[in-house]
Motif scaffolding. Sequence first.
Motif, PDB file in Angstrom:
ATOM      1  N   GLU A   1       0.832  -1.205   0.000  1.00 24.66           N
ATOM      2  CA  GLU A   1       0.000   0.000   0.000  1.00 24.66           C
ATOM      3  C   GLU A   1       0.867   1.255   0.000  1.00 24.66           C
ATOM      4  OE1 GLU A   1      -2.762   0.092   3.183  1.00 24.66           O
ATOM      5  OE2 GLU A   1      -3.935  -1.634   2.483  1.00 24.66           O
ATOM      6  N   GLU A   2       1.930   1.224   0.772  1.00 24.38           N
ATOM      7  CA  GLU A   2       2.772   2.416   0.915  1.00 24.38           C
ATOM      8  C   GLU A   2       3.435   2.780  -0.401  1.00 24.38           C
ATOM      9  OE1 GLU A   2       6.572   4.033   3.578  1.00 24.38           O
ATOM     10  OE2 GLU A   2       5.794   2.003   3.851  1.00 24.38           O
ATOM     11  N   SER A   3       4.066   1.807  -1.059  1.00 25.84           N
ATOM     12  CA  SER A   3       4.814   2.129  -2.272  1.00 25.84           C
ATOM     13  C   SER A   3       3.893   2.452  -3.445  1.00 25.84           C
ATOM     14  CB  SER A   3       5.763   0.986  -2.640  1.00 25.84           C
ATOM     15  OG  SER A   3       5.062  -0.221  -2.841  1.00 25.84           O
ATOM     16  N   ILE A   4       2.801   1.700  -3.599  1.00 24.01           N
ATOM     17  CA  ILE A   4       1.893   1.946  -4.715  1.00 24.01           C
ATOM     18  C   ILE A   4       1.125   3.241  -4.496  1.00 24.01           C
ATOM     19  CG2 ILE A   4      -0.128   1.091  -5.952  1.00 24.01           C
ATOM     20  CD1 ILE A   4       0.897  -1.751  -5.403  1.00 24.01           C
ATOM     21  N   GLY A   5       0.611   3.425  -3.277  1.00 28.45           N
ATOM     22  CA  GLY A   5      -0.111   4.659  -2.980  1.00 28.45           C
ATOM     23  C   GLY A   5       0.767   5.881  -3.150  1.00 28.45           C
ATOM     24  N   GLY A   6       2.029   5.784  -2.713  1.00 22.79           N
ATOM     25  CA  GLY A   6       2.946   6.900  -2.870  1.00 22.79           C
ATOM     26  C   GLY A   6       3.270   7.177  -4.320  1.00 22.79           C
ATOM     27  N   ALA A   7       3.474   6.117  -5.114  1.00 28.91           N
ATOM     28  CA  ALA A   7       3.815   6.289  -6.525  1.00 28.91           C
ATOM     29  C   ALA A   7       2.675   6.930  -7.303  1.00 28.91           C
ATOM     30  CB  ALA A   7       4.176   4.932  -7.136  1.00 28.91           C
ATOM     31  N   LEU A   8       1.431   6.567  -6.964  1.00 28.47           N
ATOM     32  CA  LEU A   8       0.284   7.090  -7.693  1.00 28.47           C
ATOM     33  C   LEU A   8      -0.300   8.346  -7.051  1.00 28.47           C
ATOM     34  CD1 LEU A   8      -1.599   3.765  -8.594  1.00 28.47           C
ATOM     35  CD2 LEU A   8      -0.159   5.173 -10.081  1.00 28.47           C
ATOM     36  N   GLY A   9       0.126   8.631  -5.834  1.00 26.57           N
ATOM     37  CA  GLY A   9      -0.370   9.825  -5.166  1.00 26.57           C
ATOM     38  C   GLY A   9      -1.830   9.721  -4.763  1.00 26.57           C
ATOM     39  N   VAL A  10      -2.233   8.545  -4.278  1.00 27.80           N
ATOM     40  CA  VAL A  10      -3.626   8.353  -3.870  1.00 27.80           C
ATOM     41  C   VAL A  10      -3.674   7.964  -2.403  1.00 27.80           C
ATOM     42  CG1 VAL A  10      -4.370   7.699  -6.188  1.00 27.80           C
ATOM     43  CG2 VAL A  10      -3.640   5.911  -4.596  1.00 27.80           C
TER      44      VAL A  10
ATOM     45  N   ARG B   1      -4.802   5.946   1.043  1.00 30.83           N
ATOM     46  CA  ARG B   1      -4.864   4.527   1.387  1.00 30.83           C
ATOM     47  C   ARG B   1      -6.269   3.977   1.180  1.00 30.83           C
ATOM     48  NH1 ARG B   1      -1.448   2.229   6.291  1.00 30.83           N
ATOM     49  NH2 ARG B   1       0.070   2.829   4.710  1.00 30.83           N
ATOM     50  N   ASN B   2      -7.290   4.771   1.493  1.00 26.98           N
ATOM     51  CA  ASN B   2      -8.665   4.309   1.311  1.00 26.98           C
ATOM     52  C   ASN B   2      -8.988   4.065  -0.166  1.00 26.98           C
ATOM     53  OD1 ASN B   2      -9.264   4.288   4.037  1.00 26.98           O
ATOM     54  ND2 ASN B   2     -10.177   6.334   4.037  1.00 26.98           N
ATOM     55  N   THR B   3      -8.528   4.982  -1.021  1.00 24.00           N
ATOM     56  CA  THR B   3      -8.753   4.812  -2.462  1.00 24.00           C
ATOM     57  C   THR B   3      -8.056   3.558  -2.957  1.00 24.00           C
ATOM     58  OG1 THR B   3      -9.000   7.182  -2.861  1.00 24.00           O
ATOM     59  CG2 THR B   3      -8.345   5.825  -4.742  1.00 24.00           C
ATOM     60  N   LEU B   4      -6.824   3.356  -2.522  1.00 22.62           N
ATOM     61  CA  LEU B   4      -6.069   2.189  -2.966  1.00 22.62           C
ATOM     62  C   LEU B   4      -6.723   0.901  -2.469  1.00 22.62           C
ATOM     63  CD1 LEU B   4      -3.595   1.223  -4.489  1.00 22.62           C
ATOM     64  CD2 LEU B   4      -2.294   1.395  -2.357  1.00 22.62           C
ATOM     65  N   ARG B   5      -7.199   0.908  -1.236  1.00 16.12           N
ATOM     66  CA  ARG B   5      -7.855  -0.294  -0.704  1.00 16.12           C
ATOM     67  C   ARG B   5      -9.131  -0.618  -1.473  1.00 16.12           C
ATOM     68  NH1 ARG B   5      -6.961   0.568   5.852  1.00 16.12           N
ATOM     69  NH2 ARG B   5      -4.755  -0.064   5.853  1.00 16.12           N
ATOM     70  N   GLU B   6      -9.843   0.408  -1.896  1.00 22.65           N
ATOM     71  CA  GLU B   6     -11.041   0.166  -2.705  1.00 22.65           C
ATOM     72  C   GLU B   6     -10.649  -0.425  -4.069  1.00 22.65           C
ATOM     73  OE1 GLU B   6     -15.006   0.079  -4.133  1.00 22.65           O
ATOM     74  OE2 GLU B   6     -14.063  -0.021  -2.147  1.00 22.65           O
ATOM     75  N   ALA B   7      -9.558   0.063  -4.654  1.00 23.71           N
ATOM     76  CA  ALA B   7      -9.074  -0.500  -5.920  1.00 23.71           C
ATOM     77  C   ALA B   7      -8.674  -1.958  -5.736  1.00 23.71           C
ATOM     78  CB  ALA B   7      -7.888   0.312  -6.442  1.00 23.71           C
ATOM     79  N   PHE B   8      -8.007  -2.253  -4.633  1.00 20.94           N
ATOM     80  CA  PHE B   8      -7.652  -3.644  -4.336  1.00 20.94           C
ATOM     81  C   PHE B   8      -8.917  -4.502  -4.216  1.00 20.94           C
ATOM     82  CE2 PHE B   8      -3.353  -2.726  -1.999  1.00 20.94           C
ATOM     83  CZ  PHE B   8      -2.756  -2.477  -3.220  1.00 20.94           C
ATOM     84  N   ARG B   9      -9.945  -3.941  -3.585  1.00 21.08           N
ATOM     85  CA  ARG B   9     -11.187  -4.695  -3.415  1.00 21.08           C
ATOM     86  C   ARG B   9     -11.812  -5.022  -4.775  1.00 21.08           C
ATOM     87  NH1 ARG B   9     -16.374  -4.449  -3.583  1.00 21.08           N
ATOM     88  NH2 ARG B   9     -16.340  -2.313  -4.370  1.00 21.08           N
ATOM     89  N   LEU B  10     -11.803  -4.040  -5.672  1.00 23.01           N
ATOM     90  CA  LEU B  10     -12.362  -4.267  -7.006  1.00 23.01           C
ATOM     91  C   LEU B  10     -11.609  -5.375  -7.741  1.00 23.01           C
ATOM     92  CD1 LEU B  10     -12.900  -0.541  -8.095  1.00 23.01           C
ATOM     93  CD2 LEU B  10     -14.679  -2.193  -7.504  1.00 23.01           C
ATOM     94  N   LEU B  11     -10.288  -5.362  -7.644  1.00 22.46           N
ATOM     95  CA  LEU B  11      -9.489  -6.364  -8.346  1.00 22.46           C
ATOM     96  C   LEU B  11      -9.565  -7.729  -7.672  1.00 22.46           C
ATOM     97  CD1 LEU B  11      -6.377  -4.211  -9.302  1.00 22.46           C
ATOM     98  CD2 LEU B  11      -8.330  -4.856 -10.730  1.00 22.46           C
ATOM     99  N   THR B  12      -9.828  -7.727  -6.376  1.00 24.91           N
ATOM    100  CA  THR B  12     -10.068  -9.008  -5.691  1.00 24.91           C
ATOM    101  C   THR B  12     -11.371  -9.618  -6.181  1.00 24.91           C
ATOM    102  OG1 THR B  12      -8.839  -8.276  -3.731  1.00 24.91           O
ATOM    103  CG2 THR B  12     -10.389 -10.101  -3.434  1.00 24.91           C
ATOM    104  N   HIS B  13     -12.381  -8.779  -6.377  1.00 26.40           N
ATOM    105  CA  HIS B  13     -13.659  -9.254  -6.910  1.00 26.40           C
ATOM    106  C   HIS B  13     -13.476  -9.837  -8.316  1.00 26.40           C
ATOM    107  CE1 HIS B  13     -17.979  -9.475  -7.511  1.00 26.40           C
ATOM    108  NE2 HIS B  13     -17.840  -8.806  -8.643  1.00 26.40           N
ATOM    109  N   GLU B  14     -12.534  -9.285  -9.068  1.00 27.39           N
ATOM    110  CA  GLU B  14     -12.242  -9.782 -10.418  1.00 27.39           C
ATOM    111  C   GLU B  14     -11.324 -11.004 -10.404  1.00 27.39           C
ATOM    112  OE1 GLU B  14     -10.794  -6.667 -12.962  1.00 27.39           O
ATOM    113  OE2 GLU B  14     -12.317  -5.253 -12.261  1.00 27.39           O
ATOM    114  N   ARG B  15     -10.933 -11.448  -9.235  1.00 23.82           N
ATOM    115  CA  ARG B  15     -10.113 -12.649  -9.067  1.00 23.82           C
ATOM    116  C   ARG B  15      -8.672 -12.444  -9.541  1.00 23.82           C
ATOM    117  NH1 ARG B  15     -13.022 -17.327  -8.300  1.00 23.82           N
ATOM    118  NH2 ARG B  15     -11.513 -18.574  -9.461  1.00 23.82           N
ATOM    119  N   LEU B  16      -8.234 -11.197  -9.565  1.00 23.68           N
ATOM    120  CA  LEU B  16      -6.841 -10.922  -9.923  1.00 23.68           C
ATOM    121  C   LEU B  16      -5.967 -10.793  -8.678  1.00 23.68           C
ATOM    122  CD1 LEU B  16      -7.276  -8.334 -12.816  1.00 23.68           C
ATOM    123  CD2 LEU B  16      -6.911 -10.809 -12.972  1.00 23.68           C
TER     124      LEU B  16
END
Length: 250
Positions: A48-57, A59-74
Motif C-alpha cells: 500500500e505504501e509504495s503503490i499509494g505513494g507512486a500514484l499519489g492516492v 490509502r482508502n482509495t487504494l484499498r477500494e481498488a484492491f477490493r475491485l481487483l479481488t472481486h475480479e479474481r486478480l
Amino acid sequence: MGGTDEVADGLAGDRALLGRTSTAERVADILRGRIAEGFFRPGARLSEESIGGALGVSRNTLREAFRLLTHERLLVHELNRGVFVRVLAVDDVADIYRTRRLVECAVVRGLGRPPYALDALAETVAEGEEAARAGDWTGAATANIHFHRELVALAGSARTDELMRGVLAELRLAFHVVDDTRGLHEPYLVRNREILDALAAGERAAAERLLARYLDDSRDGMVEVYARSVAAPGAGPGTGSGAGPGVGEA
C-alpha cells in the motif's frame, strides 16, 4: 517486482493518468494493466505504501481498488499478511478455457450475415505476425490476447466485452508463470489467420469449427505446461485463492 524504489519508478508515469478526478476505478484500471503486463507477477505482495505513494492516492482509495481487483479474481487478500497477485490453480486454468469456449464460439455462431467488420481483428493478426518476425514473443502473446478480445467484440455487446476482459486478464496470470512464451503462442498465430480468413470468406460455421479446435488444443497444452510450471521448484507459493510473498514482493 522488487522493492519500493522499483515500484515507485515503474508507476510514476501512471500518476498522470489519474488526472484531477482520481478514483478507485481508475487506480484499478492502472493496476489491472500492470498485472496483465507482468509488472506485478503472480504471488507478488502489493505494498500500500509504495503503490499509494507512486500514484499519489490515499490509502482508502487504494484499498477500494484492491477490493475491485479481488472481486475480479486478480488479487487475493490474506488476513494479517496483505494483498497478493493471485496464483491460479490448474483447475482455474481449465475453467477459464471452458468459459472461453462457451463465449467465443457462441459469438462466432451468433454473427449475422456477412460481410463482417473485421478490420480490428485483422490488425491483431498482423500485430502477432510482425511480433513473431521480430522474435518478440511477449508482443506475440499480447497480440494473441487482442485477437480474442476483438473476436468477442464482433458481438457488439458491452457486457460480453466486460466478461471477456476479466477472463483474459485471469488467463494472463497463467501466462506469466510459464517460461516458454514462444512455444505457448507461436503455433496459434497461423490459426488466428485461418479463423480470420474463414470469417472474411463469410464461412461462419467453418470459423467456429476452427475456433473450437483451437481452444481445445490450447487448453490441453496450457494445462499441461502450467501444471509443470507451478510444480517446479521455485515456482512460487501456493495456488488458487491463496498466494504468499516470494514471487517478487512489492
